[in-house]
Structure formats: structure tokens, C-alpha cells
Design an enzyme around this catalytic site. Structure first.
Site, PDB file in Angstrom:
ATOM      1  N   ASP A  18       0.841  -1.189   0.000  1.00 50.39           N
ATOM      2  CA  ASP A  18       0.000   0.000   0.000  1.00 50.39           C
ATOM      3  C   ASP A  18       0.891   1.260   0.000  1.00 50.39           C
ATOM      4  O   ASP A  18       2.057   1.198   0.407  1.00 50.39           O
ATOM      5  CB  ASP A  18      -0.902  -0.059   1.245  1.00 50.39           C
ATOM      6  CG  ASP A  18      -2.188   0.724   1.067  1.00 50.39           C
ATOM      7  OD1 ASP A  18      -2.467   1.173  -0.048  1.00 50.39           O
ATOM      8  OD2 ASP A  18      -2.915   0.887   2.076  1.00 50.39           O
ATOM      9  N   ASP A  70       2.258   5.665  -5.064  1.00 47.04           N
ATOM     10  CA  ASP A  70       1.506   6.891  -4.762  1.00 47.04           C
ATOM     11  C   ASP A  70       2.382   8.141  -4.790  1.00 47.04           C
ATOM     12  O   ASP A  70       3.057   8.465  -3.834  1.00 47.04           O
ATOM     13  CB  ASP A  70       0.844   6.740  -3.377  1.00 47.04           C
ATOM     14  CG  ASP A  70       0.118   8.004  -2.943  1.00 47.04           C
ATOM     15  OD1 ASP A  70       0.011   8.942  -3.753  1.00 47.04           O
ATOM     16  OD2 ASP A  70      -0.340   8.037  -1.785  1.00 47.04           O
ATOM     17  N   GLU A  82      -2.107   6.814  -8.409  1.00 45.65           N
ATOM     18  CA  GLU A  82      -3.079   7.648  -7.687  1.00 45.65           C
ATOM     19  C   GLU A  82      -3.002   9.096  -8.156  1.00 45.65           C
ATOM     20  O   GLU A  82      -1.916   9.655  -8.295  1.00 45.65           O
ATOM     21  CB  GLU A  82      -2.774   7.542  -6.182  1.00 45.65           C
ATOM     22  CG  GLU A  82      -3.740   8.334  -5.323  1.00 45.65           C
ATOM     23  CD  GLU A  82      -3.626   7.997  -3.821  1.00 45.65           C
ATOM     24  OE1 GLU A  82      -3.263   6.849  -3.483  1.00 45.65           O
ATOM     25  OE2 GLU A  82      -3.878   8.899  -3.019  1.00 45.65           O
ATOM     26  N   HIS A 134      -8.700   9.454   3.653  1.00 46.63           N
ATOM     27  CA  HIS A 134      -8.013   8.580   4.604  1.00 46.63           C
ATOM     28  C   HIS A 134      -8.369   8.980   6.035  1.00 46.63           C
ATOM     29  O   HIS A 134      -8.528  10.163   6.327  1.00 46.63           O
ATOM     30  CB  HIS A 134      -6.490   8.673   4.426  1.00 46.63           C
ATOM     31  CG  HIS A 134      -5.988   7.894   3.242  1.00 46.63           C
ATOM     32  ND1 HIS A 134      -5.223   8.454   2.256  1.00 46.63           N
ATOM     33  CD2 HIS A 134      -6.157   6.598   2.902  1.00 46.63           C
ATOM     34  CE1 HIS A 134      -4.933   7.522   1.360  1.00 46.63           C
ATOM     35  NE2 HIS A 134      -5.487   6.391   1.715  1.00 46.63           N
ATOM     36  N   HIS A 190      -9.937   4.230  -1.837  1.00 50.01           N
ATOM     37  CA  HIS A 190      -9.144   4.309  -0.599  1.00 50.01           C
ATOM     38  C   HIS A 190      -9.970   5.006   0.472  1.00 50.01           C
ATOM     39  O   HIS A 190     -10.933   5.708   0.170  1.00 50.01           O
ATOM     40  CB  HIS A 190      -7.861   5.106  -0.853  1.00 50.01           C
ATOM     41  CG  HIS A 190      -6.811   4.315  -1.560  1.00 50.01           C
ATOM     42  ND1 HIS A 190      -5.682   3.846  -0.920  1.00 50.01           N
ATOM     43  CD2 HIS A 190      -6.720   3.890  -2.839  1.00 50.01           C
ATOM     44  CE1 HIS A 190      -4.953   3.171  -1.800  1.00 50.01           C
ATOM     45  NE2 HIS A 190      -5.551   3.179  -2.967  1.00 50.01           N
ATOM     46  N   ASN A 212      -9.026   0.607   6.688  1.00 56.90           N
ATOM     47  CA  ASN A 212      -7.935   0.546   7.659  1.00 56.90           C
ATOM     48  C   ASN A 212      -8.377   1.069   9.021  1.00 56.90           C
ATOM     49  O   ASN A 212      -8.406   0.328  10.002  1.00 56.90           O
ATOM     50  CB  ASN A 212      -6.720   1.331   7.135  1.00 56.90           C
ATOM     51  CG  ASN A 212      -5.460   1.083   7.967  1.00 56.90           C
ATOM     52  OD1 ASN A 212      -5.500   0.414   8.993  1.00 56.90           O
ATOM     53  ND2 ASN A 212      -4.336   1.623   7.537  1.00 56.90           N
TER      54      ASN A 212
END
Ligand SMILES: [Zn+2]
Length: 295
Positions: A80, A102, A134, A181, A215, A239
């Protein structure tokens, strides 16, 4: 065993999404694996650079591979949020099934240039590894945030998505479509939810015609997930919800056994708590798979 690419193609056809769950210790791995096996659905486990640093890039690869082989079960491993080619090469050499390369913090042209280089370099080491790129801004840190960042300006446009995919050769795209996130305190308490821009997802899918990852799924409304998957999302990352469950479960385990020192006696409530969180998400993401199986 299907390759991750074949699994994604199948998911696309069936209208389901692969659940991607971040892990950084044995509790999380055991919980994700147990939940996936119970429902007999594939799962993707992922580790960011920080999570890999803690667990060991090669060590976790060996562990996940041993689960896949011993139980003949489709569990896949993703590197990730990887921000440098050097870290990407480490993961490619360790046999990761996919990587999120990323560079979304860089200006668009620079992101395109370096991502294209990375796709070539990583595939020369491991041709079957899927590379995800991304664009846009979805914030950083799968943690509890005090206040919401302003991500409105960083939303991905369909034109940008197509240009990025065409010029880099990535296999998967992570767009910014109202996702973020981490979670706000109010989301952890269940008072607020994240809202996704479904028409934008559909327009990006149409323009770029590529696998899409969502995400920052933690704290998103259930109906938002269903519509996002129908609009073209193929992988959903969770997550923070697991981290919150991990902590609550650990606190319960410690409170239940105030004098205990054996980790394997203290930690089961943590595994249970994470497993429940994973199970709920897997059921939601695989809704159409179950419908197809029982029909
Ligand atoms: Zn992410």
C-alpha cells in the site's frame, strides 16, 4: 489459484468488490483471514511503508504466502502507499501481488512521468504484479482526525484519469471521489458518515476504463459503498475501522484478564473485534456474489 488480475476481472463482471484490509500485526492478519474464510470470499491484505517497516516487508510476504498455500485460499498481498521506487522494488522482489505507487502529492506531469517509470521498472522484476497509480487528494494518515481537511479541490476529473492511465500504463487507478483517509471523531462515534461522489466514479470508469480502488473507505455509508461498486469500484480499502476495533478489543482483553501476561490469552478479544469489523465489510462488498451463488 486465480491471479489477482483474474479475480478483479471476475469481480468486475459479478458486480462485487475485493475488500482490502490493512494489517500491521498478527492479530489483524488472523482476523482478516478468519473472516474471509468464514464467508469463503477472497481478500486482499495490505501494508503501507510504515506498516511494512514494522512487520518486515519480506517476512509478511512469507507469512501470507504460507496461508495461501496451506489453506489453498485466495488471500493476496498489496504494498500500500509506496512513495519511492526503491521501496517498490523491495516489494516486487518480495513477491507482492500488487502495489499502490503513490506520487499523488506531486504535480500531475511529474506524477505521470515517475509513475510510468515505476510501472516499467516494477514489471521488469515481477511481470504479474499489478501497479496502481493515484491522482487527486484523499488526505493522509489512517487515523482519527479532529477536523475534516478540504479535499474538494483535489477531486479527480474523468479527463485527468484517462490521461493518467493512458500515459502511465497502470493497471489500477485510485481516484479522489469524496473519499478520505482516516476518520473524523464524529464518524468513529457513528454520528456522521462519508459521502461518495457516485456520478464522478461512473464518469471516471467510463473515461478511463480501468480497475478502480476506493481508498479511505472507513466511515462510509453502506448505501454509498453499494452504489460505488455498481458505478465501477473494484477494490475497497478499510484501515481505520480495523484500528479502532483492534484498540477496543485489546482494551477488553486487558480488562478481562488484569493479571494475565500471556499474549495469546489476552489478544483473542482483539482478534474477535477486528474479525467482526472485517466480516461486516466483506458481506457488504460481496453482496452480489452471495446473491449469484444462492440464485
Ligand atoms: Zn489509501
Amino acid at each position: 489459484m486465480q491471479s489477482l488480475r483474474e479475480l478483479l476481472q471476475e469481480a468486475q463482471k459479478t458486480g462485487v468488490a475485493l475488500g482490502h484490509f490493512n494489517i500491521s500485526d498478527l492479530v489483524l492478519v488472523k482476523a482478516v483471514f478468519a473472516a474471509a474464510r468464514e464467508q469463503n470470499v477472497p481478500a486482499l491484505v495490505g501494508l503501507s511503508e510504515g506498516e511494512r517497516e514494522f512487520v518486515g516487508t519480506r517476512q509478511i510476504a512469507a507469512f501470507v504466502k504460507s496461508l495461501r498455500e496451506e489453506f489453498d485460499f485466495p488471500i493476496y498481498l498489496n504494498a500500500d502507499h509506496t512513495h519511492s521506487l526503491a521501496k517498490g522494488i523491495e516489494a516486487a522482489k518480495a513477491g507482492y501481488d500488487s502495489i499502490v505507487f503513490d506520487l499523488s502529492a506531486l504535480p500531475f506531469e511529474e506524477n505521470v512521468r515517475q509513475t510510468k517509470q515505476a510501472v516499467e521498472a516494477l514489471k521488469s522484476i515481477n511481470p504479474s504484479m499489478l501497479v496502481e497509480g493515484e491522482i487527486g487528494d484523499i488526505g493522509t494518515g489512517s487515523e482519527i482526525h479532529e477536523s475534516a481537511p478540504d479535499l474538494a479541490k483535489g477531486l479527480t476529473s474523468p479527463q485527468e484519469a484517462k490521461q493518467f492511465v493512458d500515459s502511465t500504463g497502470v493497471d489500477i487507478l485510485a481516484p479522489a471521489v469524496g473519499n478520505m483517509h482516516g476518520m473524523l471523531k464524529s464518524m468513529v462515534e457513528g454520528e456522521t458518515k462519508k459521502h461518495l461522489d457516485i456520478p464522478r466514479i461512473a464518469a471516471i470508469k467510463k473515461a478511463a476504463n480501468i480497475f478502480l480502488t476506493l481508498h479511505g473507505g472507513s466511515g462510509t455509508e453502506d448505501e454509498g459503498f453499494r452504489k460505488a461498486i455498481a458505478a465501477g469500484i473494484n477494490i475497497v480499502h478499510i484501515n481505520t475501522e480495523l484500528r479502532v476495533a483492534w484498540r477496543h478489543g485489546l482494551e477488553q482483553g486487558l480488562a478481562k484478564h488484569p493479571d494475565e501476561v500471556a499474549p495469546y490469552k489476552i489478544l483473542p478479544p482483539a482478534i474477535d473485534a477486528v474479525k467482526q469489523a472485517v466480516a461486516g465489510r466483506l458481506r457488504l462488498f460481496n453482496g452480489n456474489r452471495h446473491a449469484a451463488q444462492s440464485a
